[in-house]
Scaffold this motif. Sequence first.
Motif, PDB file in Angstrom:
ATOM      1  N   LEU A  56       0.795  -0.994   0.008  1.00  0.00           N
ATOM      2  CA  LEU A  56       0.019   0.095  -0.102  1.00  0.00           C
ATOM      3  C   LEU A  56       0.826   1.156   0.152  1.00  0.00           C
ATOM      4  O   LEU A  56       0.538   2.188  -0.533  1.00  0.00           O
ATOM      5  CB  LEU A  56      -0.993   0.104   1.281  1.00  0.00           C
ATOM      6  N   ILE A  57       2.055   1.331   0.662  1.00  0.00           N
ATOM      7  CA  ILE A  57       2.821   2.306   0.467  1.00  0.00           C
ATOM      8  C   ILE A  57       3.507   2.423  -0.777  1.00  0.00           C
ATOM      9  O   ILE A  57       3.666   3.743  -1.433  1.00  0.00           O
ATOM     10  CB  ILE A  57       4.110   1.951   1.726  1.00  0.00           C
ATOM     11  N   GLY A  58       3.852   1.501  -1.572  1.00  0.00           N
ATOM     12  CA  GLY A  58       4.205   1.339  -2.743  1.00  0.00           C
ATOM     13  C   GLY A  58       3.113   2.001  -3.619  1.00  0.00           C
ATOM     14  O   GLY A  58       3.274   2.750  -5.085  1.00  0.00           O
ATOM     15  N   SER A  59       1.802   1.516  -3.395  1.00  0.00           N
ATOM     16  CA  SER A  59       0.594   2.189  -4.192  1.00  0.00           C
ATOM     17  C   SER A  59       0.391   3.738  -3.997  1.00  0.00           C
ATOM     18  O   SER A  59      -0.016   4.234  -5.087  1.00  0.00           O
ATOM     19  CB  SER A  59      -0.656   1.435  -3.735  1.00  0.00           C
ATOM     20  N   ALA A  60       0.849   4.036  -2.950  1.00  0.00           N
ATOM     21  CA  ALA A  60       0.638   5.825  -2.701  1.00  0.00           C
ATOM     22  C   ALA A  60       1.691   6.435  -3.597  1.00  0.00           C
ATOM     23  O   ALA A  60       1.533   7.324  -4.204  1.00  0.00           O
ATOM     24  CB  ALA A  60       1.031   5.882  -1.120  1.00  0.00           C
ATOM     25  N   ILE A  61       2.837   5.893  -3.464  1.00  0.00           N
ATOM     26  CA  ILE A  61       4.010   6.329  -4.172  1.00  0.00           C
ATOM     27  C   ILE A  61       3.639   6.280  -5.873  1.00  0.00           C
ATOM     28  O   ILE A  61       3.927   7.164  -6.586  1.00  0.00           O
ATOM     29  CB  ILE A  61       5.310   5.618  -4.016  1.00  0.00           C
ATOM     30  N   GLY A  62       3.092   5.109  -6.335  1.00  0.00           N
ATOM     31  CA  GLY A  62       3.013   4.779  -7.617  1.00  0.00           C
ATOM     32  C   GLY A  62       1.731   5.362  -8.191  1.00  0.00           C
ATOM     33  O   GLY A  62       1.685   6.141  -9.346  1.00  0.00           O
TER      34      GLY A  62
END
Length: 412
Positions: free
Chosen positions: A60-66
């Motif tokens: 989900l952190i990756g989703s935020a950045i992406g």
Amino acid sequence: MRLGWYSQLTPTEKRTYWACFGGFTLDSLDSTIYALMMPVLMSVLALSKSDAGLLGSVSLIGSAIGGWGAGLLADRFGRIRVMQVTVLWVAVFTALAGLCGSFWAFLPVRFLQGIGYGGEAVVGAVLISEVVNPALRGRVAASIQSGYAVGYAISLAVMPVVFSFLPEDIAWRAFFAIGLLPALLIWFIRRLVPESEAFTRASARPRTMNIRVIFAPEHRRITLIGTVLASGIFGAAYIIITWLPTYMRTVLQLPVASTSGYLAVNILGSLLGPFLYGIISDRITRRRAFMLFLLCQALVVSVYMFAPVNLAVVLVLGLLVGAFQGGLASGLPLAFSELYPTRIRANGAGFCTSFGRGLGSVMPAAVGFAAAHASLPAAMGTLAVTAYAIAFLAACWLPNATGVNMSEEGSA
């Protein structure tokens, strides 16, 4: 559920609709594989609850950045081009998860897969907001989010088939390999879906990626309120998505076959909820629809986690949880897209949606740590209801731009 709006779409709107629906469905298939495999991975790889929660959160952190990164790129290079990249990205990194053999191997792969998922969701929503007739926009955009339920249903249906033919220590790897399927969608997007006219007109002027513009005085309030709203909605959703299969297996003591049946009811709710939200939001505005659904969802989750209920009631509650959560998630990207002008639309919508995902991403890990000191239902229920309360307060302050004309001057 009446779908009369579909017949009112133009051929271009229909192709755009199916491209976005397909992308969201197949990305959902990839992301829900992790949730379904979590009990297996905890057993096969000896992962703790804290490890499992961290794997849920890092994606989900990756989703935020992406999501924000893809939004910036979409404002610079176009919605269609960036959508193709994100779909391929998710497919590749989901399949690579099948090669992992430890928590530390899963961690970076899970993070990178999240980057692509967050990007596709944001860019698809912005594309729909710019292409579809404003009078139908809420229903069309919300129905695309029901693709999450379709993708979840596909992964749920495939799981017992894979595990019936292969031993458990191989089956979970084969299940992740199915994640390559979304790559097939790229051909359809490339050949049949045109770029939005709103972006094409805006791109006639010089394009730059100005990260700070969404924090300018005229946009700062929208950005902050939108981010808090998304944080509460996604944070509670991630608790349910990440931990519900484990809750059913470990607390309700359901076998794999029964767990699939109960989750199928939850998925059915997730399929119907966006359609219901779309109709309501077009009629009473996005803000009021958010407030209504948040109140209902907080009540249902409270009963689900804290009240002594039998398995028959669990079925009904599962349907309602899926419906209200699906409706809430379906409304966010469109509501944010309507609040920003074309030149920064994907940037603004991407930031609010993605940082909402990022801030909400701590919730699965928080449940994992809290469950070490309290029961899993207590940890899930307390943190989820708290997140819904925060989202409700933000919804009260959300500006209304329902059905706004998607032009440079038409933003709130």
